[in-house]
Design a protein around this motif. Structure first.
Motif, short mmCIF file in Angstrom:
data_model
loop_
_atom_site.label_atom_id
_atom_site.label_comp_id
_atom_site.label_asym_id
_atom_site.label_seq_id
_atom_site.Cartn_x
_atom_site.Cartn_y
_atom_site.Cartn_z
N THR A 1 1.07 -1.33 0.08
CA THR A 1 0.05 0.08 -0.06
C THR A 1 0.85 1.14 0.04
N MET A 2 1.92 1.20 0.81
CA MET A 2 2.73 2.40 0.88
C MET A 2 3.49 2.62 -0.50
N LYS A 3 4.02 1.54 -0.83
CA LYS A 3 4.58 1.46 -2.08
C LYS A 3 3.86 2.26 -3.19
N ALA A 4 2.71 1.54 -3.47
CA ALA A 4 1.59 2.48 -4.24
C ALA A 4 1.37 3.78 -4.06
N MET A 5 1.24 4.05 -2.89
CA MET A 5 1.03 5.49 -2.48
C MET A 5 2.07 6.57 -2.69
N LYS B 1 -2.63 9.44 2.01
CA LYS B 1 -1.69 10.07 1.23
C LYS B 1 -1.21 11.60 1.07
N GLU B 2 -1.96 12.29 1.05
CA GLU B 2 -1.79 13.69 0.66
C GLU B 2 -0.98 14.09 1.88
N ARG B 3 -1.41 13.63 2.91
CA ARG B 3 -0.91 14.40 4.21
C ARG B 3 0.54 13.69 4.60
N LEU B 4 0.73 12.46 4.12
CA LEU B 4 1.92 11.95 4.31
C LEU B 4 3.21 12.32 3.36
N ILE B 5 2.57 12.54 2.02
CA ILE B 5 3.66 13.07 1.11
C ILE B 5 3.73 14.55 1.31
N ALA B 6 2.95 15.21 1.88
CA ALA B 6 3.13 16.75 2.37
C ALA B 6 4.11 17.00 3.64
#
Length: 259
Positions: A153-157, A244-249
């Motif tokens: 899941t994390m890889k796809a994200m 996803k959005e929060r993690l990438i930010a």
């Protein structure tokens, strides 16, 4: 892009082979342990397995049986000297296995990989060149978690934004870091045997790794657990499952030195 699982001890030959092949394929490093390999095969789902036989006398031979019994459709290339290779010829099953004798040029390895995967070498090189133009400067993120579903899941994200490496244990994370230094580590806090705290301590104890920012991932949302995580002073922490959005930010803030 085809996926290669590169198995071998941490040494200059494996590092150089990884650096070369990573220009053309998704390469995931793995230790020469059958238990670790079994987990990585399920997570990575490689198109080809490449095994370095350097230090062959320490290699877990049961992984050859596992590859031939459970993954007979996946081609396996081994690379070793005549002496190293001779120890394992008896484990090779039919056309699935092929050995290259060291010393061997990277171009010969590339030829063998493309042939075993049924690819046109010139086309692979052209596509890789085009991709490098579009993806230059990608940061490398290592995700460490004992749960295979979470890793996938994390890889796809993250894979559209970063070069993503995976590890299913603290020990494998240390091996991966030594082979290819990540720009940031996402580390599961609750892992068996070697948990997130112990893994972070090992990272900080190594002079070449200690400055890599580590973000903890935790599934336990209570005050005591969060306080225990924060006492370790990570670069950040996220509750699982991460958004996803929060993690990438957050990753971008850390990588840009804004935290």
């Amino acid at each position: 892009m085809k996926k290669i699982l590169l198995i071998g001890k941490l040494n200059n030959v494996v590092k150089e082979t990884n650096a070369f092949l990573a220009q053309f394929f998704h390469v995931q490093l793995c230790s020469e342990n059958a238990g670790v390999l079994e987990g990585m095969m399920k997570i990575v789902n490689p198109d080809l397995v490449l095994i370095s036989l350097i230090g062959a006398y320490d290699i877990d031979t049961s992984m050859f049986f596992m590859l031939s019994d459970q993954y007979e459709e996946i081609p396996v290339l081994t690379i070793g000297t005549q002496e190293e290779s001779a120890k394992f010829f008896k484990y090779y099953e039919g056309a699935q296995f092929e050995n290259l004798i060291r010393p061997v040029e990277h171009t010969v390895i590339m030829d063998a990989v493309c042939r075993r995967l049924g690819l046109d070498k010139a086309e692979v090189e052209r596509e890789a060149k085009e991709q490098r133009k579009g993806n230059s400067g990608k940061k490398r993120v290592l995700v460490v978690d004992d749960n295979g579903t979470t890793l996938r899941t994390m890889k796809a994200m993250l894979e559209n934004n970063y070069e993503v490496a995976l590890a299913i244990s603290g020990a494998q994370a240390m091996t991966s870091i030594g082979k290819s230094r990540p720009d940031l580590i996402l580390l599961d806090y609750e892992m068996p045997v070697c948990d997130g705290r112990m893994t972070l301590e090992m990272i900080r104890a190594d002079e070449e790794m200690k400055d890599i920012p580590v973000v903890f991932l935790t599934a336990i949302n209570d005050r005591a657990n969060i306080e225990a995580v924060l006492k370790l002073k990570p670069a950040g922490y996220f509750l699982k499952p991460a958004v996803k959005e929060r993690l990438i930010a957050e990753i971008e803030k850390i990588l840009n030195g804004e935290c």
